[in-house]
Scaffold this motif. Structure first.
Motif, PDB file in Angstrom:
ATOM      1  N   ARG A 162      19.580  12.673  11.497  1.00 49.90           N
ATOM      2  CA  ARG A 162      19.481  11.891  12.740  1.00 49.90           C
ATOM      3  C   ARG A 162      18.555  12.575  13.742  1.00 49.90           C
ATOM      4  O   ARG A 162      17.693  11.930  14.357  1.00 49.90           O
ATOM      5  N   ASN A 163      18.721  13.875  13.903  1.00 49.04           N
ATOM      6  CA  ASN A 163      17.853  14.619  14.830  1.00 49.04           C
ATOM      7  C   ASN A 163      16.402  14.624  14.357  1.00 49.04           C
ATOM      8  O   ASN A 163      15.476  14.594  15.175  1.00 49.04           O
ATOM      9  N   GLY A 164      16.217  14.653  13.030  1.00 46.52           N
ATOM     10  CA  GLY A 164      14.868  14.609  12.480  1.00 46.52           C
ATOM     11  C   GLY A 164      14.164  13.312  12.855  1.00 46.52           C
ATOM     12  O   GLY A 164      12.982  13.313  13.239  1.00 46.52           O
ATOM     13  N   MET A 165      14.886  12.204  12.760  1.00 44.25           N
ATOM     14  CA  MET A 165      14.321  10.912  13.156  1.00 44.25           C
ATOM     15  C   MET A 165      14.017  10.881  14.642  1.00 44.25           C
ATOM     16  O   MET A 165      12.930  10.476  15.075  1.00 44.25           O
TER      17      MET A 165
ATOM     18  N   TYR B 178      11.133  13.287  15.707  1.00 42.06           N
ATOM     19  CA  TYR B 178       9.826  12.806  15.265  1.00 42.06           C
ATOM     20  C   TYR B 178       9.386  11.583  16.075  1.00 42.06           C
ATOM     21  O   TYR B 178       8.215  11.480  16.473  1.00 42.06           O
ATOM     22  N   ALA B 179      10.328  10.664  16.338  1.00 43.64           N
ATOM     23  CA  ALA B 179       9.981   9.445  17.082  1.00 43.64           C
ATOM     24  C   ALA B 179       9.433   9.777  18.473  1.00 43.64           C
ATOM     25  O   ALA B 179       8.560   9.076  18.988  1.00 43.64           O
ATOM     26  N   LYS B 180       9.914  10.873  19.053  1.00 45.98           N
ATOM     27  CA  LYS B 180       9.452  11.276  20.382  1.00 45.98           C
ATOM     28  C   LYS B 180       7.988  11.694  20.369  1.00 45.98           C
ATOM     29  O   LYS B 180       7.335  11.716  21.417  1.00 45.98           O
ATOM     30  N   THR B 181       7.473  12.028  19.199  1.00 45.50           N
ATOM     31  CA  THR B 181       6.070  12.457  19.099  1.00 45.50           C
ATOM     32  C   THR B 181       5.127  11.284  18.840  1.00 45.50           C
ATOM     33  O   THR B 181       3.906  11.465  18.834  1.00 45.50           O
TER      34      THR B 181
ATOM     35  N   GLY C 244      14.094  11.868   7.514  1.00 47.10           N
ATOM     36  CA  GLY C 244      14.087  11.204   8.822  1.00 47.10           C
ATOM     37  C   GLY C 244      12.685  10.784   9.235  1.00 47.10           C
ATOM     38  O   GLY C 244      12.462   9.647   9.667  1.00 47.10           O
ATOM     39  N   LYS C 245      11.734  11.706   9.093  1.00 43.58           N
ATOM     40  CA  LYS C 245      10.343  11.389   9.429  1.00 43.58           C
ATOM     41  C   LYS C 245       9.820  10.278   8.522  1.00 43.58           C
ATOM     42  O   LYS C 245       9.159   9.333   8.978  1.00 43.58           O
TER      43      LYS C 245
ATOM     44  N   ASP D 169       8.296   6.624   9.654  1.00 45.37           N
ATOM     45  CA  ASP D 169       6.936   6.253   9.241  1.00 45.37           C
ATOM     46  C   ASP D 169       6.933   4.973   8.408  1.00 45.37           C
ATOM     47  O   ASP D 169       6.074   4.097   8.576  1.00 45.37           O
ATOM     48  N   THR D 170       7.906   4.871   7.506  1.00 48.45           N
ATOM     49  CA  THR D 170       7.982   3.685   6.642  1.00 48.45           C
ATOM     50  C   THR D 170       8.332   2.446   7.452  1.00 48.45           C
ATOM     51  O   THR D 170       7.768   1.366   7.234  1.00 48.45           O
ATOM     52  N   ALA D 171       9.247   2.598   8.418  1.00 43.42           N
ATOM     53  CA  ALA D 171       9.616   1.474   9.282  1.00 43.42           C
ATOM     54  C   ALA D 171       8.410   0.998  10.088  1.00 43.42           C
ATOM     55  O   ALA D 171       8.166  -0.215  10.223  1.00 43.42           O
ATOM     56  N   LEU D 172       7.632   1.938  10.597  1.00 43.39           N
ATOM     57  CA  LEU D 172       6.440   1.578  11.371  1.00 43.39           C
ATOM     58  C   LEU D 172       5.388   0.917  10.487  1.00 43.39           C
ATOM     59  O   LEU D 172       4.719  -0.036  10.906  1.00 43.39           O
TER      60      LEU D 172
END
Length: 309
Positions: free
Chosen positions: A39-42, A45-48, A270-271, A275-278
């Protein structure tokens, strides 16, 4: 023919341009060490990624609650949904909801039961569990010299990872080099440290004799080690294995207690899920199964993994 090739999937994802997107995330439960890293990994990463925001919900290990969260994400018109399934056999209902709404869907960490039926707007970012249990069991076989009695602690029986990891153990001990190994007990502790401790305490109180403990994850393995210590078992000499390579597990290995674990790249999953969702939200085509490799961890290469999870 479907492509299940990690390198190709990553190449596709990395070519996806940054975009403004709101992603709904439903996690099996927050109260789990490995899933917290995921969860923290997602989130980190999303914050970047400019313009990307995550709405992360806790399903509290409840299938109905998770289904309701997915419905709410759709109603709130998110651009994509990421699901860490509570029960992998229940994913067809989630897949149907997202497909009917035309919302991109990504399963993370746990392989959905309907992987082969996922449509063009759905994918799974999951490590191959055939590797995890196999690496663990092969290393324990090596430590045992190919013979001995083992106890197997299973994860949640409704979970694909638990089923596959246990199957891996059975397949490894069926090989010629490990055929001297016998499973004397096999029972679930539902991925939980306390339940793992209670199960091992019960086995020890019954006078169960064993040469090694093979656990489907690190949390249950640590629980087993705690029970063994309480019963006066020398855990420095005992052979206990797990999967995930969590920080607690690596600390246990450094202390000489846990002998085997398998690194599951939570931050990488998570990353990869974000990335896949985007990629799907921007109309890109991705592989149905984006694989994040497992890696064997032993005291010999422990330092390499000390800060990965």
């Amino acid at each position: 023919m479907k492509r299940y090739v990690y390198a190709l999937a990553v190449a596709t994802i990395l070519s996806t341009p940054a975009m403004a997107a709101k992603i709904g995330v439903s996690m099996d439960k927050f109260d789990d060490n490995f899933l917290t890293v995921l969860r923290n990994g997602m989130s980190d990463y999303a914050k970047t990624v400019p313009g990307v925001s995550l709405q992360i919900e806790d399903a509290k290990d409840d299938v109905s609650k998770q289904l309701s969260q997915v419905q709410n994400f759709i109603a709130n018109k998110v651009d994509a949904i990421i699901v860490n399934p509570v029960d992998t056999s229940a994913t067809p209902a989630i897949t149907k909801l997202a497909a009917e709404a035309g919302v991109p869907l990504v399963y993370v960490n746990r392989l959905p039961a309907d992987l082969d039926q996922l449509g063009p707007k759905a994918s799974a970012v999951v490590s191959d569990e055939k590797e995890s249990g196999t690496y663990e069991a092969q290393q324990i076989c090596k430590l045992l010299g190919g013979k001995g009695d083992i106890l197997v602690i299973e994860g949640q029986l409704s979970n694909q990872a638990a089923v596959q990891r246990t199957k891996d153990v059975h397949e490894v001990i069926a090989t010629p080099e490990c055929s001297g190994i016998k499973i004397v007990a096999e029972q679930t502790a539902n991925w939980d440290r306390t339940q793992g401790q209670n199960l091992m305490t019960n086995w020890l109180s019954k006078g169960m004799k064993f040469d090694a403990v093979v656990s489907n994850n690190d949390e249950m393995a640590i629980g087993a080690i705690q029970a063994m210590k309480a019963a006066g078992v020398d855990t420095k000499k005992a052979i206990v294995g797990g999967v995930d390579a969590t920080q607690d597990a690596l600390a246990s290995m450094k202390a000489g207690d846990l002998k085997v674990t398998v690194f599951q790249n939570a931050a990488g999953q998570g990353k990869g899920a974000v990335d896949t969702a985007l990629a799907l939200a921007s109309g890109k085509t991705v592989d149905k199964w984006v694989k994040i490799p497992f890696e064997l961890v032993t005291p010999d290469n422990l330092d390499k993994y000390a800060k990965k999870n």
